[in-house]
Motif scaffolding. Structure first.
Motif, PDB file in Angstrom:
ATOM      1  N   ARG A  52       0.696  -1.151   0.015  1.00  0.00           N
ATOM      2  CA  ARG A  52      -0.063   0.096   0.104  1.00  0.00           C
ATOM      3  C   ARG A  52       0.923   1.365  -0.005  1.00  0.00           C
ATOM      4  O   ARG A  52       2.047   1.284   0.382  1.00  0.00           O
ATOM      5  CB  ARG A  52      -0.757  -0.023   1.142  1.00  0.00           C
ATOM      6  N   THR A  53       0.166   2.359  -0.295  1.00  0.00           N
ATOM      7  CA  THR A  53       1.079   3.657  -0.386  1.00  0.00           C
ATOM      8  C   THR A  53       0.641   4.416   0.966  1.00  0.00           C
ATOM      9  O   THR A  53      -0.228   4.201   1.601  1.00  0.00           O
ATOM     10  CB  THR A  53       0.191   4.762  -1.513  1.00  0.00           C
ATOM     11  N   PRO A  54       1.690   5.230   1.498  1.00  0.00           N
ATOM     12  CA  PRO A  54       2.602   5.830   0.453  1.00  0.00           C
ATOM     13  C   PRO A  54       4.030   4.960   0.684  1.00  0.00           C
ATOM     14  O   PRO A  54       4.054   4.262   1.702  1.00  0.00           O
ATOM     15  CB  PRO A  54       2.750   7.188   1.245  1.00  0.00           C
ATOM     16  N   VAL A  55       4.696   5.054  -0.217  1.00  0.00           N
ATOM     17  CA  VAL A  55       6.221   4.538  -0.114  1.00  0.00           C
ATOM     18  C   VAL A  55       7.121   5.772  -0.518  1.00  0.00           C
ATOM     19  O   VAL A  55       7.012   6.353  -1.546  1.00  0.00           O
ATOM     20  CB  VAL A  55       6.308   3.180  -0.967  1.00  0.00           C
ATOM     21  N   LEU A  56       7.951   6.156   0.335  1.00  0.00           N
ATOM     22  CA  LEU A  56       9.131   7.082  -0.125  1.00  0.00           C
ATOM     23  C   LEU A  56      10.399   6.514  -0.325  1.00  0.00           C
ATOM     24  O   LEU A  56      10.997   5.791   0.359  1.00  0.00           O
ATOM     25  CB  LEU A  56       9.256   8.169   1.149  1.00  0.00           C
ATOM     26  N   THR A  57      10.830   6.710  -1.644  1.00  0.00           N
ATOM     27  CA  THR A  57      12.054   5.994  -2.000  1.00  0.00           C
ATOM     28  C   THR A  57      13.170   7.047  -1.869  1.00  0.00           C
ATOM     29  O   THR A  57      13.043   8.258  -2.385  1.00  0.00           O
ATOM     30  CB  THR A  57      11.975   5.537  -3.572  1.00  0.00           C
ATOM     31  N   VAL A  58      14.215   6.817  -1.343  1.00  0.00           N
ATOM     32  CA  VAL A  58      15.161   7.569  -0.892  1.00  0.00           C
ATOM     33  C   VAL A  58      16.477   6.806  -1.323  1.00  0.00           C
ATOM     34  O   VAL A  58      17.321   6.100  -0.647  1.00  0.00           O
ATOM     35  CB  VAL A  58      15.579   8.168   0.391  1.00  0.00           C
ATOM     36  N   GLY A  59      17.216   7.325  -2.739  1.00  0.00           N
ATOM     37  CA  GLY A  59      18.010   6.506  -3.155  1.00  0.00           C
ATOM     38  C   GLY A  59      17.711   5.179  -3.319  1.00  0.00           C
ATOM     39  O   GLY A  59      16.813   4.944  -4.111  1.00  0.00           O
ATOM     40  N   ASP A  60      18.494   4.125  -2.852  1.00  0.00           N
ATOM     41  CA  ASP A  60      18.027   2.640  -2.813  1.00  0.00           C
ATOM     42  C   ASP A  60      17.134   2.158  -1.762  1.00  0.00           C
ATOM     43  O   ASP A  60      16.658   1.110  -1.709  1.00  0.00           O
ATOM     44  CB  ASP A  60      19.414   1.908  -2.950  1.00  0.00           C
ATOM     45  N   ALA A  61      16.741   3.167  -0.983  1.00  0.00           N
ATOM     46  CA  ALA A  61      16.044   2.466   0.133  1.00  0.00           C
ATOM     47  C   ALA A  61      14.726   3.181  -0.077  1.00  0.00           C
ATOM     48  O   ALA A  61      14.157   4.115  -0.653  1.00  0.00           O
ATOM     49  CB  ALA A  61      16.567   3.342   1.683  1.00  0.00           C
ATOM     50  N   SER A  62      13.452   2.031   0.575  1.00  0.00           N
ATOM     51  CA  SER A  62      12.500   2.443   0.605  1.00  0.00           C
ATOM     52  C   SER A  62      11.573   2.388   1.921  1.00  0.00           C
ATOM     53  O   SER A  62      11.963   1.519   2.618  1.00  0.00           O
ATOM     54  CB  SER A  62      11.867   1.567  -0.440  1.00  0.00           C
ATOM     55  N   LEU A  63      10.880   3.489   2.218  1.00  0.00           N
ATOM     56  CA  LEU A  63      10.246   3.929   3.363  1.00  0.00           C
ATOM     57  C   LEU A  63       8.702   3.696   3.206  1.00  0.00           C
ATOM     58  O   LEU A  63       8.285   4.033   2.350  1.00  0.00           O
ATOM     59  CB  LEU A  63      10.634   4.959   4.180  1.00  0.00           C
ATOM     60  N   PHE A  64       7.999   2.907   4.392  1.00  0.00           N
ATOM     61  CA  PHE A  64       6.798   2.698   4.200  1.00  0.00           C
ATOM     62  C   PHE A  64       6.010   3.251   5.619  1.00  0.00           C
ATOM     63  O   PHE A  64       6.792   3.094   6.466  1.00  0.00           O
ATOM     64  CB  PHE A  64       6.310   1.529   3.866  1.00  0.00           C
ATOM     65  N   GLU A  65       4.718   3.421   5.437  1.00  0.00           N
ATOM     66  CA  GLU A  65       3.949   3.880   6.494  1.00  0.00           C
ATOM     67  C   GLU A  65       4.214   5.287   6.595  1.00  0.00           C
ATOM     68  O   GLU A  65       5.251   5.942   7.002  1.00  0.00           O
ATOM     69  CB  GLU A  65       4.187   3.060   7.923  1.00  0.00           C
ATOM     70  N   SER A  66       2.954   6.185   6.562  1.00  0.00           N
ATOM     71  CA  SER A  66       3.201   7.497   6.775  1.00  0.00           C
ATOM     72  C   SER A  66       3.798   8.206   7.847  1.00  0.00           C
ATOM     73  O   SER A  66       4.625   9.025   7.953  1.00  0.00           O
ATOM     74  CB  SER A  66       1.638   8.252   6.478  1.00  0.00           C
ATOM     75  N   THR A  67       3.460   7.486   9.098  1.00  0.00           N
ATOM     76  CA  THR A  67       4.056   8.156  10.204  1.00  0.00           C
ATOM     77  C   THR A  67       5.571   8.011  10.529  1.00  0.00           C
ATOM     78  O   THR A  67       6.333   8.874  10.723  1.00  0.00           O
ATOM     79  CB  THR A  67       3.268   7.387  11.596  1.00  0.00           C
ATOM     80  N   ALA A  68       6.021   6.688  10.063  1.00  0.00           N
ATOM     81  CA  ALA A  68       7.485   6.727   9.909  1.00  0.00           C
ATOM     82  C   ALA A  68       8.154   7.303   8.985  1.00  0.00           C
ATOM     83  O   ALA A  68       9.253   8.106   9.097  1.00  0.00           O
ATOM     84  CB  ALA A  68       7.556   5.187   9.773  1.00  0.00           C
ATOM     85  N   ILE A  69       7.486   7.992   7.890  1.00  0.00           N
ATOM     86  CA  ILE A  69       7.909   8.728   6.836  1.00  0.00           C
ATOM     87  C   ILE A  69       8.128  10.189   7.223  1.00  0.00           C
ATOM     88  O   ILE A  69       9.050  10.676   7.240  1.00  0.00           O
ATOM     89  CB  ILE A  69       7.260   8.392   5.397  1.00  0.00           C
ATOM     90  N   LEU A  70       7.013  10.513   7.951  1.00  0.00           N
ATOM     91  CA  LEU A  70       7.294  11.780   8.503  1.00  0.00           C
ATOM     92  C   LEU A  70       8.087  12.085   9.685  1.00  0.00           C
ATOM     93  O   LEU A  70       8.882  13.114   9.622  1.00  0.00           O
ATOM     94  CB  LEU A  70       5.744  12.049   9.031  1.00  0.00           C
ATOM     95  N   GLU A  71       8.322  11.120  10.332  1.00  0.00           N
ATOM     96  CA  GLU A  71       9.445  11.245  11.365  1.00  0.00           C
ATOM     97  C   GLU A  71      10.903  10.885  10.655  1.00  0.00           C
ATOM     98  O   GLU A  71      11.699  11.799  11.073  1.00  0.00           O
ATOM     99  CB  GLU A  71       9.275   9.823  12.544  1.00  0.00           C
TER     100      GLU A  71
END
Length: 225
Positions: A52-71
């Motif tokens: 599910r979305t969102p996923v934030l791709t930072v370089g080769d890393a991928s972060l999921f879950e909006s709360t974790a991404i905001l932090e």
């Protein structure tokens, strides 16, 4: 050298909107890629453990879950959106969690298949906003002069009501002057306004009709489809 950032998103996802707003508020250069969650491509499944979305791709890393991404964005990017005081920061985190609870109730509202459930979810939403009225500052934003992650979290919440209130007069904000003022300010803020495409309202109405619930029937009766 800064790593390229991509927000992998869905056109209607309110949690994607949280990240889009925060990225703009922080002045973070990024690209945005829309994913069809009804037909998830393999590359997306490889970067989204929960599919599910969102996923934030930072370089080769991928972060999921909006709360974790905001932090993560708070930890790594300029222009903080959390208060500096640890107590206030914890309080804000709690209200962001409450924002997710409101979104869950909204989902129950537009998915309700019978009148009893529909009225229960309508009443629950009114209770949520009455609670907010009692805890909002005198403005302009959630806790005063500074736009914060709580404001980020509630921008997508209020956007739903631009469509709901055209369908019928549910009186969600009746008598809640601070909530009404806050929702209007959020709607006018460029980062919030531009977190969705221009056809968002039409896409949302089409989505609501596909739910085939009580609200969908109200849409057909009102002619708002």
């Amino acid at each position: 050298m800064n790593k390229p950032i991509t927000l992998n998103s869905h056109a209607l996802c309110p949690y994607v909107q949280r990240i889009a707003i925060a990225l703009v508020e922080k002045g973070v250069a990024h690209e945005r890629r829309v994913v069809d969650l009804g037909n998830k491509p393999q590359w997306f499944l490889e970067i989204s453990p929960l599919g599910r979305t969102p996923v934030l791709t930072v370089g080769d890393a991928s972060l999921f879950e909006s709360t974790a991404i905001l932090e993560y964005l708070e930890d790594t990017q300029p222009n903080p959106l959390h208060p500096a005081d640890p107590v206030e920061r914890a309080r804000h985190r709690a209200w962001i969690v409450f924002g997710a609870e409101v979104l869950d109730t909204i989902a129950g509202f537009y998915s309700a298949r019978d009148a009893v459930t529909f009225e229960a979810k309508t009443a629950a939403l009114r209770r949520h906003f009455t609670l907010l009225e009692d805890h909002l500052s005198e403005g302009p934003w959630f806790s005063g002069a500074d736009f914060s992650l709580v404001d980020v979290a509630f921008g997508p919440v209020f956007r739903y009501f631009d469509v709901f209130n055209v369908i019928d007069n549910f009186e969600f904000f009746e008598g809640l002057t601070k909530v009404q003022a806050w929702s209007l300010l959020l709607a006018a803020r460029p980062s919030v306004r531009d977190a969705v495409s221009r056809d968002y309202n039409a896409l949302l109405r089409a989505f609501l009709l596909r739910r085939e619930g009580v609200l969908a029937a109200r849409i057909l009766i009102s002619g708002a489809a």
